[in-house]
Design an enzyme around this catalytic site. Structure first.
Site, PDB file in Angstrom:
ATOM      1  N   ALA A   1       0.797  -1.224   0.000  1.00 49.95           N
ATOM      2  CA  ALA A   1       0.000   0.000   0.000  1.00 49.95           C
ATOM      3  C   ALA A   1       0.833   1.280   0.000  1.00 49.95           C
ATOM      4  O   ALA A   1       0.299   2.359  -0.202  1.00 49.95           O
ATOM      5  CB  ALA A   1      -0.928   0.016   1.215  1.00 49.95           C
ATOM      6  N   GLY A   2       2.137   1.156   0.224  1.00 50.82           N
ATOM      7  CA  GLY A   2       2.963   2.358   0.327  1.00 50.82           C
ATOM      8  C   GLY A   2       3.125   3.073  -0.998  1.00 50.82           C
ATOM      9  O   GLY A   2       3.201   2.454  -2.058  1.00 50.82           O
TER      10      GLY A   2
ATOM     11  N   ARG B   1      10.255   7.912  -2.248  1.00 53.30           N
ATOM     12  CA  ARG B   1      11.685   7.966  -2.568  1.00 53.30           C
ATOM     13  C   ARG B   1      11.997   7.451  -3.967  1.00 53.30           C
ATOM     14  O   ARG B   1      13.085   7.675  -4.489  1.00 53.30           O
ATOM     15  CB  ARG B   1      12.482   7.185  -1.524  1.00 53.30           C
ATOM     16  CG  ARG B   1      12.707   7.957  -0.231  1.00 53.30           C
ATOM     17  CD  ARG B   1      13.556   7.161   0.743  1.00 53.30           C
ATOM     18  NE  ARG B   1      12.776   6.125   1.414  1.00 53.30           N
ATOM     19  CZ  ARG B   1      13.298   5.221   2.235  1.00 53.30           C
ATOM     20  NH1 ARG B   1      14.609   5.187   2.446  1.00 53.30           N
ATOM     21  NH2 ARG B   1      12.530   4.323   2.822  1.00 53.30           N
TER      22      ARG B   1
ATOM     23  N   THR C   1       2.794  -0.211   9.161  1.00 52.07           N
ATOM     24  CA  THR C   1       2.691  -1.617   8.769  1.00 52.07           C
ATOM     25  C   THR C   1       1.675  -2.382   9.607  1.00 52.07           C
ATOM     26  O   THR C   1       0.976  -3.266   9.102  1.00 52.07           O
ATOM     27  CB  THR C   1       4.063  -2.291   8.873  1.00 52.07           C
ATOM     28  OG1 THR C   1       4.597  -2.058  10.193  1.00 52.07           O
ATOM     29  CG2 THR C   1       5.026  -1.740   7.839  1.00 52.07           C
TER      30      THR C   1
ATOM     31  N   ASP D   1       7.698  -4.952  -1.686  1.00 47.49           N
ATOM     32  CA  ASP D   1       8.889  -4.376  -2.324  1.00 47.49           C
ATOM     33  C   ASP D   1      10.138  -5.202  -2.029  1.00 47.49           C
ATOM     34  O   ASP D   1      11.254  -4.688  -2.054  1.00 47.49           O
ATOM     35  CB  ASP D   1       9.086  -2.927  -1.882  1.00 47.49           C
ATOM     36  CG  ASP D   1       9.293  -2.781  -0.374  1.00 47.49           C
ATOM     37  OD1 ASP D   1       9.323  -3.814   0.333  1.00 47.49           O
ATOM     38  OD2 ASP D   1       9.427  -1.634   0.090  1.00 47.49           O
TER      39      ASP D   1
ATOM     40  N   LYS E   1       6.037 -11.113 -40.264  1.00 46.59           N
ATOM     41  CA  LYS E   1       4.903 -10.854 -39.373  1.00 46.59           C
ATOM     42  C   LYS E   1       3.736 -11.749 -39.735  1.00 46.59           C
ATOM     43  O   LYS E   1       3.323 -11.811 -40.888  1.00 46.59           O
ATOM     44  CB  LYS E   1       4.493  -9.374 -39.474  1.00 46.59           C
ATOM     45  CG  LYS E   1       3.468  -8.920 -38.423  1.00 46.59           C
ATOM     46  CD  LYS E   1       2.027  -9.119 -38.821  1.00 46.59           C
ATOM     47  CE  LYS E   1       1.594  -8.178 -39.926  1.00 46.59           C
ATOM     48  NZ  LYS E   1       0.115  -8.319 -40.200  1.00 46.59           N
TER      49      LYS E   1
ATOM     50  N   TYR F   1      10.114  -7.637 -46.579  1.00 49.73           N
ATOM     51  CA  TYR F   1       9.021  -7.668 -45.614  1.00 49.73           C
ATOM     52  C   TYR F   1       8.032  -8.737 -46.055  1.00 49.73           C
ATOM     53  O   TYR F   1       7.466  -8.660 -47.165  1.00 49.73           O
ATOM     54  CB  TYR F   1       8.298  -6.322 -45.525  1.00 49.73           C
ATOM     55  CG  TYR F   1       6.998  -6.418 -44.754  1.00 49.73           C
ATOM     56  CD1 TYR F   1       7.002  -6.576 -43.373  1.00 49.73           C
ATOM     57  CD2 TYR F   1       5.771  -6.402 -45.417  1.00 49.73           C
ATOM     58  CE1 TYR F   1       5.814  -6.706 -42.666  1.00 49.73           C
ATOM     59  CE2 TYR F   1       4.581  -6.526 -44.714  1.00 49.73           C
ATOM     60  CZ  TYR F   1       4.610  -6.685 -43.350  1.00 49.73           C
ATOM     61  OH  TYR F   1       3.441  -6.814 -42.647  1.00 49.73           O
TER      62      TYR F   1
ATOM     63  N   TYR G   1      -1.756  -4.651 -47.062  1.00 47.83           N
ATOM     64  CA  TYR G   1      -2.660  -3.712 -46.378  1.00 47.83           C
ATOM     65  C   TYR G   1      -3.168  -2.674 -47.363  1.00 47.83           C
ATOM     66  O   TYR G   1      -2.376  -2.014 -48.069  1.00 47.83           O
ATOM     67  CB  TYR G   1      -1.898  -3.043 -45.234  1.00 47.83           C
ATOM     68  CG  TYR G   1      -2.700  -2.109 -44.358  1.00 47.83           C
ATOM     69  CD1 TYR G   1      -3.922  -2.498 -43.828  1.00 47.83           C
ATOM     70  CD2 TYR G   1      -2.227  -0.848 -44.057  1.00 47.83           C
ATOM     71  CE1 TYR G   1      -4.643  -1.650 -43.016  1.00 47.83           C
ATOM     72  CE2 TYR G   1      -2.946   0.016 -43.240  1.00 47.83           C
ATOM     73  CZ  TYR G   1      -4.158  -0.382 -42.718  1.00 47.83           C
ATOM     74  OH  TYR G   1      -4.864   0.461 -41.909  1.00 47.83           O
TER      75      TYR G   1
ATOM     76  N   ALA H   1      12.423 -10.594 -61.477  1.00 46.96           N
ATOM     77  CA  ALA H   1      12.870  -9.468 -60.649  1.00 46.96           C
ATOM     78  C   ALA H   1      12.175  -8.186 -61.078  1.00 46.96           C
ATOM     79  O   ALA H   1      11.942  -7.947 -62.267  1.00 46.96           O
ATOM     80  CB  ALA H   1      14.381  -9.308 -60.765  1.00 46.96           C
TER      81      ALA H   1
END
Length: 460
Positions: A11-12, A16, A79, A103, A351, A366, A387, A423
């Protein structure tokens, strides 16, 4: 074995840390500190885990999900006050409750198990997890009597000159008889400079009632590190990184430079894998035997097959086969399946694509949203044009095809088995099996045109 419960104090605010991110969500090796704590607590099999949250409670709940129950500490009053928030869920239960801070990401499940076992064997009402600190300055000292029993915990500022010589410190982790814990918490006072309720006061209350309080001394001080600022966060990262790397090396993995290799706890690595410096391996990745990873590669949530080499590349959420060569400077994006003996060369991006055995995409290409068969050669500069600005479409390249350099394959399109694409072609229609497809303007040479052009430019 008695019933076991756990309370995680999370909960802290962590001022710092000087951060907008809630303290216990700061990552160590890519995972929030509090998640490390929860996963290690789960090792001992508690019936209930209660996490006390405060600042940033919703984000903590999102990270931990249904793995534990939550209670809210609206005001940060120490605490002891934090543990009190779990009273409604736990107060009537018989058994042992561990209280640990969110922590402290380095404490292992093995240490938690040893703490529980010691507490139950000793028949104590409370057991403190202690450690020998190389420099105990600032820590509460554990003072024992001549029989080795805990007399009290004294804070550094309150310690006498003799007590300051004691190097056994209170780590802030405890086991309690559950009912004794909540009974004692009712007697904890906030009559102190901070006006807070301190959990260590429970130890004194139990001692005054002649209840048995013991301590379990862990052999590893580094495990007990609490992270209160960025310096301690970096130390925790380094400690966990080296601990994980050492474990892999003991299991037969070669890590060339453990100081500069980052492997998350869930990663599985088989024997005779070699990992070069600058490599990061995250998530539930599996690296099969004899693979070579790095230098400077990042693998996340991938399965990498035997004898595969990945150099200076990134792979995410994908399955990579055996004897594959990837890189340098390749990017395997999510949902790729790379077959055995495939070559993915420099500056290639893959992808959501399946690539069959023995195929090659050697450089500067790609390939996205595609099915690529076996023994396909994809020439330099090839692009699957998948796309249209709104939707993604599939490109199918069947077995034994040859795609010439600088070809654009405009999806949806199928390149038939055994065919050739010349090509520089832009393919917009399906290519039949065993065909040669040429889709480019016919070359025209204009004799002497270059000189005339140069002369016109001079006259301007």
């Amino acid at each position: 074995m008695t019933n076991r419960y756990a309370i995680i104090l999370a909960a802290g605010q962590g001022t710092r840390m000087k951060s907008k991110l809630y303290k216990v969500l700061h990552p160590v090796l890519g995972k929030p500190m509090v998640q490390h704590v929860l996963e290690q607590v789960q090792v001992v099999g508690p019936e209930d885990i209660v996490t006390v949250v405060g600042f940033g409670s919703d984000k903590v709940k999102d990270h931990l999900g249904e793995a534990c129950k939550f209670v809210l500490q609206e005001e940060q009053l120490g605490t002891g006050h934090a543990v009190m928030q779990a009273e409604e869920l736990l107060q009537d239960k018989e058994g042992t409750t561990i209280v640990v801070c969110g922590d402290t990401p380095l404490i292992t499940g093995e240490t938690f198990q040893q703490l529980f076992d010691h507490h139950e064997k000793e028949g104590s009402k409370a057991t403190i997890l202690t450690a020998k600190a190389p420099n105990p300055s600032g820590y509460g000292r554990v003072i024992r009597n001549e029989k080795g029993n805990v007399e009290r915990i004294v804070e550094h500022k309150d310690a006498s000159s003799d007590e300051l010589l004691v190097d056994e410190i209170n780590t802030g982790t405890y086991c309690f008889d559950n009912k004794a814990l909540f009974e004692a918490l009712k007697e904890v006072s906030n009559d102190n400079a901070q006006g807070e309720y301190y959990l260590p006061d429970v130890i004194e209350i139990l001692k005054n009632k002649s209840e048995k309080v013991s301590a379990f001394l862990t052999s590893n001080f580094d495990e007990t590190l609490g992270v209160n600022d960025r310096i301690a966060l970096a130390q925790a990262e380094k400690t966990m990184k080296l601990r994980i790397n050492e474990q892999h090396m003991r299991n037969g993995v070669t890590i060339i430079d453990p100081e500069n290799t980052y492997i998350q706890p869930e990663v599985v690595i088989e024997q005779d894998v070699v990992i070069y410096p600058g490599t990061i391996i995250n998530g539930p990745s599996i690296i099969k035997e004899n693979a070579i990873i790095g230098p400077n590669s990042e693998i996340a949530n991938c399965e990498v097959g035997r004898d595969t080499v990945i150099k200076q590349s990134v792979a995410t959420d994908s399955k990579i086969g055996e004897r594959v060569n990837i890189g340098p400077f390749a990017h395997i994006r999510p949902n790729a399946t790379i077959g055995d003996e495939v070559k993915i060369g420099n500056f290639v991006e893959i992808k959501k694509t399946e690539i069959g055995e023995g195929s090659k995409v050697s450089h500067l290409s790609y390939i996205g949203d595609a099915l690529v068969g076996s023994n396909v050669n994809v020439g330099c500069g090839t692009i699957t044009v998948n796309y249209d600005g709104k939707n993604k479409y599939l490109t199918t390249i069947e077995d034994d095809t040859f795609i010439g350099c600088n070809s654009n394959l405009v999806a949806p399109v199928t390149i038939g088995k055994g065919s050739y694409v010349a090509a520089g072609s832009t393919i917009t229609k399906d290519v039949p099996t065993d065909a040669l497809s040429v889709a480019r303007a016919r070359q025209e040479n204009k004799e002497g045109y270059a000189s005339r052009l140069k002369n016109r430019l001079k006259d301007k």
